[in-house]
Scaffold this motif. Structure first.
Motif, PDB file in Angstrom:
ATOM      1  N   ALA A 250       0.692  -1.109  -0.052  1.00  0.00           N
ATOM      2  CA  ALA A 250      -0.098  -0.023  -0.076  1.00  0.00           C
ATOM      3  C   ALA A 250       0.971   1.183  -0.035  1.00  0.00           C
ATOM      4  CB  ALA A 250      -1.021   0.140   1.147  1.00  0.00           C
ATOM      5  N   ILE A 251       2.091   1.151   0.797  1.00  0.00           N
ATOM      6  CA  ILE A 251       2.794   2.128   0.586  1.00  0.00           C
ATOM      7  C   ILE A 251       3.522   2.465  -0.563  1.00  0.00           C
ATOM      8  CG2 ILE A 251       4.883   3.266   1.873  1.00  0.00           C
ATOM      9  CD1 ILE A 251       4.021   2.121   4.253  1.00  0.00           C
ATOM     10  N   VAL A 252       4.124   1.323  -1.232  1.00  0.00           N
ATOM     11  CA  VAL A 252       4.513   1.363  -2.624  1.00  0.00           C
ATOM     12  C   VAL A 252       3.607   2.019  -3.466  1.00  0.00           C
ATOM     13  CG1 VAL A 252       5.588   0.106  -4.410  1.00  0.00           C
ATOM     14  CG2 VAL A 252       5.990  -0.538  -2.066  1.00  0.00           C
ATOM     15  N   ASP A 253       2.228   1.640  -3.490  1.00  0.00           N
ATOM     16  CA  ASP A 253       1.290   2.330  -4.313  1.00  0.00           C
ATOM     17  C   ASP A 253       1.018   3.828  -4.031  1.00  0.00           C
ATOM     18  OD1 ASP A 253       0.929  -0.101  -5.414  1.00  0.00           O
ATOM     19  OD2 ASP A 253      -0.941  -0.800  -4.309  1.00  0.00           O
ATOM     20  N   MET A 254       1.306   4.280  -2.673  1.00  0.00           N
ATOM     21  CA  MET A 254       1.031   5.625  -2.569  1.00  0.00           C
ATOM     22  C   MET A 254       2.422   6.380  -3.122  1.00  0.00           C
ATOM     23  SD  MET A 254      -0.677   7.878  -1.498  1.00  0.00           S
ATOM     24  CE  MET A 254      -1.995   7.412  -0.587  1.00  0.00           C
ATOM     25  N   VAL A 255       3.753   5.807  -2.751  1.00  0.00           N
ATOM     26  CA  VAL A 255       4.636   6.665  -3.475  1.00  0.00           C
ATOM     27  C   VAL A 255       4.413   6.648  -4.986  1.00  0.00           C
ATOM     28  CG1 VAL A 255       6.955   6.263  -3.789  1.00  0.00           C
ATOM     29  CG2 VAL A 255       6.142   5.890  -1.678  1.00  0.00           C
ATOM     30  N   ARG A 256       3.973   5.825  -5.527  1.00  0.00           N
ATOM     31  CA  ARG A 256       3.939   5.699  -6.962  1.00  0.00           C
ATOM     32  C   ARG A 256       2.774   6.735  -7.206  1.00  0.00           C
ATOM     33  NH1 ARG A 256       4.274  -0.625  -7.790  1.00  0.00           N
ATOM     34  NH2 ARG A 256       6.766  -0.937  -7.920  1.00  0.00           N
ATOM     35  N   THR A 257       1.687   6.747  -6.644  1.00  0.00           N
ATOM     36  CA  THR A 257       0.571   7.748  -6.973  1.00  0.00           C
ATOM     37  C   THR A 257       1.159   9.311  -6.791  1.00  0.00           C
ATOM     38  OG1 THR A 257      -0.924   5.958  -6.254  1.00  0.00           O
ATOM     39  CG2 THR A 257      -1.469   8.658  -6.243  1.00  0.00           C
ATOM     40  N   VAL A 258       2.007   9.339  -5.821  1.00  0.00           N
ATOM     41  CA  VAL A 258       2.285  10.676  -5.544  1.00  0.00           C
ATOM     42  C   VAL A 258       3.229  11.145  -6.604  1.00  0.00           C
ATOM     43  CG1 VAL A 258       3.967  12.184  -4.099  1.00  0.00           C
ATOM     44  CG2 VAL A 258       2.137  10.747  -3.017  1.00  0.00           C
ATOM     45  N   HIS A 259       4.188  10.252  -7.152  1.00  0.00           N
ATOM     46  CA  HIS A 259       5.329  10.516  -8.258  1.00  0.00           C
ATOM     47  C   HIS A 259       4.276  10.863  -9.419  1.00  0.00           C
ATOM     48  CE1 HIS A 259       7.682   8.925 -11.525  1.00  0.00           C
ATOM     49  NE2 HIS A 259       8.567   9.801 -11.066  1.00  0.00           N
ATOM     50  N   ALA A 260       3.399  10.130  -9.619  1.00  0.00           N
ATOM     51  CA  ALA A 260       2.411  10.048 -11.024  1.00  0.00           C
ATOM     52  C   ALA A 260       1.715  11.651 -10.970  1.00  0.00           C
ATOM     53  CB  ALA A 260       1.405   9.009 -11.092  1.00  0.00           C
ATOM     54  N   GLY A 261       1.361  11.943  -9.725  1.00  0.00           N
ATOM     55  CA  GLY A 261       0.687  13.065  -9.670  1.00  0.00           C
ATOM     56  C   GLY A 261       1.456  14.349  -9.905  1.00  0.00           C
ATOM     57  N   ILE A 262       2.792  14.554  -9.331  1.00  0.00           N
ATOM     58  CA  ILE A 262       3.674  15.476  -9.881  1.00  0.00           C
ATOM     59  C   ILE A 262       3.921  15.452 -11.370  1.00  0.00           C
ATOM     60  CG2 ILE A 262       6.259  16.191  -9.401  1.00  0.00           C
ATOM     61  CD1 ILE A 262       5.887  14.939  -6.440  1.00  0.00           C
ATOM     62  N   LEU A 263       4.022  14.161 -11.803  1.00  0.00           N
ATOM     63  CA  LEU A 263       4.404  14.241 -13.253  1.00  0.00           C
ATOM     64  C   LEU A 263       2.959  14.883 -14.033  1.00  0.00           C
ATOM     65  CD1 LEU A 263       6.123  10.981 -13.874  1.00  0.00           C
ATOM     66  CD2 LEU A 263       7.047  13.213 -13.964  1.00  0.00           C
ATOM     67  N   LYS A 264       2.006  14.572 -13.503  1.00  0.00           N
ATOM     68  CA  LYS A 264       0.817  15.190 -14.186  1.00  0.00           C
ATOM     69  C   LYS A 264       0.722  16.761 -13.936  1.00  0.00           C
ATOM     70  CE  LYS A 264      -4.178  14.717 -14.309  1.00  0.00           C
ATOM     71  NZ  LYS A 264      -5.345  13.884 -13.493  1.00  0.00           N
ATOM     72  N   VAL A 265       1.317  17.141 -12.551  1.00  0.00           N
ATOM     73  CA  VAL A 265       1.409  18.788 -12.617  1.00  0.00           C
ATOM     74  C   VAL A 265       2.365  19.202 -13.658  1.00  0.00           C
ATOM     75  CG1 VAL A 265       2.307  20.445 -11.009  1.00  0.00           C
ATOM     76  CG2 VAL A 265       0.707  18.741 -10.163  1.00  0.00           C
ATOM     77  N   ALA A 266       3.428  18.474 -13.791  1.00  0.00           N
ATOM     78  CA  ALA A 266       4.309  18.973 -14.649  1.00  0.00           C
ATOM     79  C   ALA A 266       3.787  19.159 -16.169  1.00  0.00           C
ATOM     80  CB  ALA A 266       5.708  18.085 -14.858  1.00  0.00           C
ATOM     81  N   GLN A 267       2.847  17.885 -16.541  1.00  0.00           N
ATOM     82  CA  GLN A 267       2.406  18.101 -17.852  1.00  0.00           C
ATOM     83  C   GLN A 267       1.541  19.333 -17.674  1.00  0.00           C
ATOM     84  OE1 GLN A 267       2.924  16.210 -20.442  1.00  0.00           O
ATOM     85  NE2 GLN A 267       1.658  17.502 -21.522  1.00  0.00           N
ATOM     86  N   SER A 268       0.733  19.519 -16.863  1.00  0.00           N
ATOM     87  CA  SER A 268      -0.172  20.637 -16.797  1.00  0.00           C
ATOM     88  C   SER A 268       0.463  21.924 -16.876  1.00  0.00           C
ATOM     89  CB  SER A 268      -1.259  20.676 -15.449  1.00  0.00           C
ATOM     90  OG  SER A 268      -1.907  19.571 -15.812  1.00  0.00           O
ATOM     91  N   ALA A 269       1.660  22.306 -16.250  1.00  0.00           N
ATOM     92  CA  ALA A 269       2.321  23.313 -16.116  1.00  0.00           C
ATOM     93  C   ALA A 269       2.814  23.686 -17.666  1.00  0.00           C
ATOM     94  CB  ALA A 269       3.362  23.298 -15.346  1.00  0.00           C
ATOM     95  N   GLU A 270       2.892  22.577 -18.551  1.00  0.00           N
ATOM     96  CA  GLU A 270       3.194  22.903 -19.902  1.00  0.00           C
ATOM     97  C   GLU A 270       2.321  23.772 -20.558  1.00  0.00           C
ATOM     98  OE1 GLU A 270       5.790  21.767 -21.791  1.00  0.00           O
ATOM     99  OE2 GLU A 270       6.811  20.043 -20.478  1.00  0.00           O
ATOM    100  N   ASP A 271       1.180  23.856 -20.171  1.00  0.00           N
ATOM    101  CA  ASP A 271       0.187  24.841 -20.773  1.00  0.00           C
ATOM    102  C   ASP A 271       0.412  26.233 -20.416  1.00  0.00           C
ATOM    103  OD1 ASP A 271      -1.132  22.699 -21.941  1.00  0.00           O
ATOM    104  OD2 ASP A 271      -2.548  22.463 -20.403  1.00  0.00           O
ATOM    105  N   LEU A 272       1.172  26.674 -19.375  1.00  0.00           N
ATOM    106  CA  LEU A 272       1.435  27.942 -18.946  1.00  0.00           C
ATOM    107  C   LEU A 272       2.058  28.723 -20.065  1.00  0.00           C
ATOM    108  CD1 LEU A 272       2.512  27.326 -15.361  1.00  0.00           C
ATOM    109  CD2 LEU A 272       0.450  28.573 -16.012  1.00  0.00           C
ATOM    110  N   ARG A 273       3.063  28.484 -20.801  1.00  0.00           N
ATOM    111  CA  ARG A 273       3.942  29.325 -21.733  1.00  0.00           C
ATOM    112  C   ARG A 273       2.688  29.691 -23.035  1.00  0.00           C
ATOM    113  NH1 ARG A 273       9.476  28.610 -23.876  1.00  0.00           N
ATOM    114  NH2 ARG A 273       9.794  30.704 -23.340  1.00  0.00           N
TER     115      ARG A 273
END
Length: 120
Positions: A62-85
């Motif tokens: 469950a902790i491994v899954d949560m760490v992966r979820t957090v990692h994926a969430g940060i990558l999703k934020v990075a992708q969303s930030a691509e729209d700023l420019r």
């Protein structure tokens, strides 16, 4: 002993507290760099927790899954930030054009030069 990632994140916060852009174009460039900031954060998290994510530790799944979820969430934020420019450039197209292609004697339109004429 604190993890180095904590020290690095505190340094980033300290740098942001001293942020004093010279103009809107710098802010636009800084927005354009935000995806890399989040990508670096995601990579740091992944590298710091690689052994956990790869199952090399006796960590509860469950902790491994949560760490992966957090990692994926940060990558999703990075992708969303691509729209700023493109958003910045689209919504401020007229302003940017005047910076990149100023009219002759553009400085006469500067707000500071016209303050008395438009009613404080």
């Amino acid at each position: 002993m604190q993890a180095r990632i904590i020290e690095a994140s505190r340094e980033m916060v300290g740098s942001s507290l001293m942020y004093n852009p010279e103009g809107m174009m710098q802010i636009g460039e800084d927005f354009a760099n935000l995806p890399e900031v989040f990508q670096n954060l995601a990579k740091s998290l992944y590298e710091m927790t690689r052994q956990v994510q790869e199952g090399d530790t006796p960590m509860d799944p469950a902790i491994v899954d949560m760490v992966r979820t957090v990692h994926a969430g940060i990558l999703k934020v990075a992708q969303s930030a691509e729209d700023l420019r493109p958003m910045f450039e689209n919504l401020h197209a007229d302003d940017i054009k005047r910076i990149r292609q100023p009219r002759r004697n553009e400085h006469y339109w500067d707000v500071a030069n016209n303050r008395d004429c438009y009613g404080r």
